[in-house]
Design a protein around this motif. Structure first.
Motif, PDB file in Angstrom:
ATOM      1  N   ILE A 111      59.506  21.157  43.213  1.00 56.38           N
ATOM      2  CA  ILE A 111      61.030  21.563  42.958  1.00 56.38           C
ATOM      3  C   ILE A 111      61.278  21.931  41.732  1.00 56.38           C
ATOM      4  O   ILE A 111      62.244  23.144  41.864  1.00 56.38           O
ATOM      5  CB  ILE A 111      61.867  20.399  43.573  1.00 56.38           C
ATOM      6  CG1 ILE A 111      61.806  19.932  44.989  1.00 56.38           C
ATOM      7  CG2 ILE A 111      63.295  20.729  43.437  1.00 56.38           C
ATOM      8  CD1 ILE A 111      62.421  18.798  45.408  1.00 56.38           C
ATOM      9  N   LEU A 112      61.032  21.410  40.486  1.00 48.77           N
ATOM     10  CA  LEU A 112      61.255  21.761  39.289  1.00 48.77           C
ATOM     11  C   LEU A 112      60.549  23.069  39.051  1.00 48.77           C
ATOM     12  O   LEU A 112      61.302  23.982  38.182  1.00 48.77           O
ATOM     13  CB  LEU A 112      60.971  20.589  38.203  1.00 48.77           C
ATOM     14  CG  LEU A 112      61.815  19.462  38.283  1.00 48.77           C
ATOM     15  CD1 LEU A 112      61.166  18.394  37.404  1.00 48.77           C
ATOM     16  CD2 LEU A 112      63.269  19.884  37.713  1.00 48.77           C
ATOM     17  N   LYS A 113      59.352  23.087  39.446  1.00 53.71           N
ATOM     18  CA  LYS A 113      58.609  24.479  39.127  1.00 53.71           C
ATOM     19  C   LYS A 113      59.348  25.568  39.892  1.00 53.71           C
ATOM     20  O   LYS A 113      59.502  26.780  39.185  1.00 53.71           O
ATOM     21  CB  LYS A 113      56.994  24.333  39.729  1.00 53.71           C
ATOM     22  CG  LYS A 113      56.302  25.522  39.231  1.00 53.71           C
ATOM     23  CD  LYS A 113      54.711  25.071  39.497  1.00 53.71           C
ATOM     24  CE  LYS A 113      53.962  26.342  39.136  1.00 53.71           C
ATOM     25  NZ  LYS A 113      52.530  26.235  39.643  1.00 53.71           N
ATOM     26  N   ARG A 114      59.804  25.540  41.124  1.00 50.24           N
ATOM     27  CA  ARG A 114      60.442  26.571  41.864  1.00 50.24           C
ATOM     28  C   ARG A 114      61.682  26.852  41.098  1.00 50.24           C
ATOM     29  O   ARG A 114      62.040  27.895  41.128  1.00 50.24           O
ATOM     30  CB  ARG A 114      60.703  26.203  43.187  1.00 50.24           C
ATOM     31  CG  ARG A 114      59.346  26.002  43.973  1.00 50.24           C
ATOM     32  CD  ARG A 114      59.458  25.943  45.503  1.00 50.24           C
ATOM     33  NE  ARG A 114      58.092  25.883  46.114  1.00 50.24           N
ATOM     34  CZ  ARG A 114      58.071  25.248  47.346  1.00 50.24           C
ATOM     35  NH1 ARG A 114      59.121  24.717  47.942  1.00 50.24           N
ATOM     36  NH2 ARG A 114      56.835  25.163  48.005  1.00 50.24           N
ATOM     37  N   ALA A 115      62.623  25.940  40.772  1.00 44.71           N
ATOM     38  CA  ALA A 115      63.765  25.986  40.097  1.00 44.71           C
ATOM     39  C   ALA A 115      63.751  26.795  38.701  1.00 44.71           C
ATOM     40  O   ALA A 115      64.624  27.549  38.607  1.00 44.71           O
ATOM     41  CB  ALA A 115      64.422  24.798  40.044  1.00 44.71           C
ATOM     42  N   VAL A 116      62.604  26.549  37.983  1.00 41.02           N
ATOM     43  CA  VAL A 116      62.652  27.091  36.735  1.00 41.02           C
ATOM     44  C   VAL A 116      61.577  28.224  36.673  1.00 41.02           C
ATOM     45  O   VAL A 116      61.552  28.813  35.493  1.00 41.02           O
ATOM     46  CB  VAL A 116      62.735  25.999  35.622  1.00 41.02           C
ATOM     47  CG1 VAL A 116      64.227  25.189  35.742  1.00 41.02           C
ATOM     48  CG2 VAL A 116      61.540  25.218  35.539  1.00 41.02           C
ATOM     49  N   GLY A 117      60.729  28.307  37.579  1.00 39.39           N
ATOM     50  CA  GLY A 117      59.601  29.051  37.126  1.00 39.39           C
ATOM     51  C   GLY A 117      59.873  30.660  37.245  1.00 39.39           C
ATOM     52  O   GLY A 117      59.140  31.359  36.532  1.00 39.39           O
ATOM     53  N   GLY A 118      60.924  31.036  37.875  1.00 39.68           N
ATOM     54  CA  GLY A 118      61.369  32.502  37.843  1.00 39.68           C
ATOM     55  C   GLY A 118      60.308  33.378  38.562  1.00 39.68           C
ATOM     56  O   GLY A 118      59.547  32.764  39.338  1.00 39.68           O
TER      57      GLY A 118
END
Length: 86
Positions: free
Chosen positions: A35-42
């Protein structure tokens, strides 16, 4: 790799995270990482190109009026010999 501790998560949020992790077949910790990777990954490269085509292709795009380019502005006049300004 870094570690992150998140405190004071609502019980309902933790439960939804647990259920979501179970649906995807991995731990709550892994689900939180995803979830975090998708949210801030760009986006970059092909993903960004695909998204821009979805948003702005065909009738979805916008049309901007181009400014008039009739004449250039006059060139500055350097003929005066005013060296007192230096």
């Amino acid at each position: 790799m870094a570690n992150l501790t998140i405190r004071n998560i609502d019980d309902s949020v933790k439960e939804r995270l647990r259920l979501r992790a179970a649906m995807h077949g991995h731990s709550m910790e892994e689900e939180a990482r995803v979830i975090l990777k998708r949210a801030v990954g760009g986006l970059n490269g092909p993903g960004l190109w695909k998204l821009s085509r979805q948003l702005f292709d065909g009738d979805q795009g916008i049309s901007l009026a181009l400014p008039s380019r009739d004449a250039d502005r006059p060139a500055p006049d350097f003929s005066g010999d005013d060296t007192s300004a230096r």
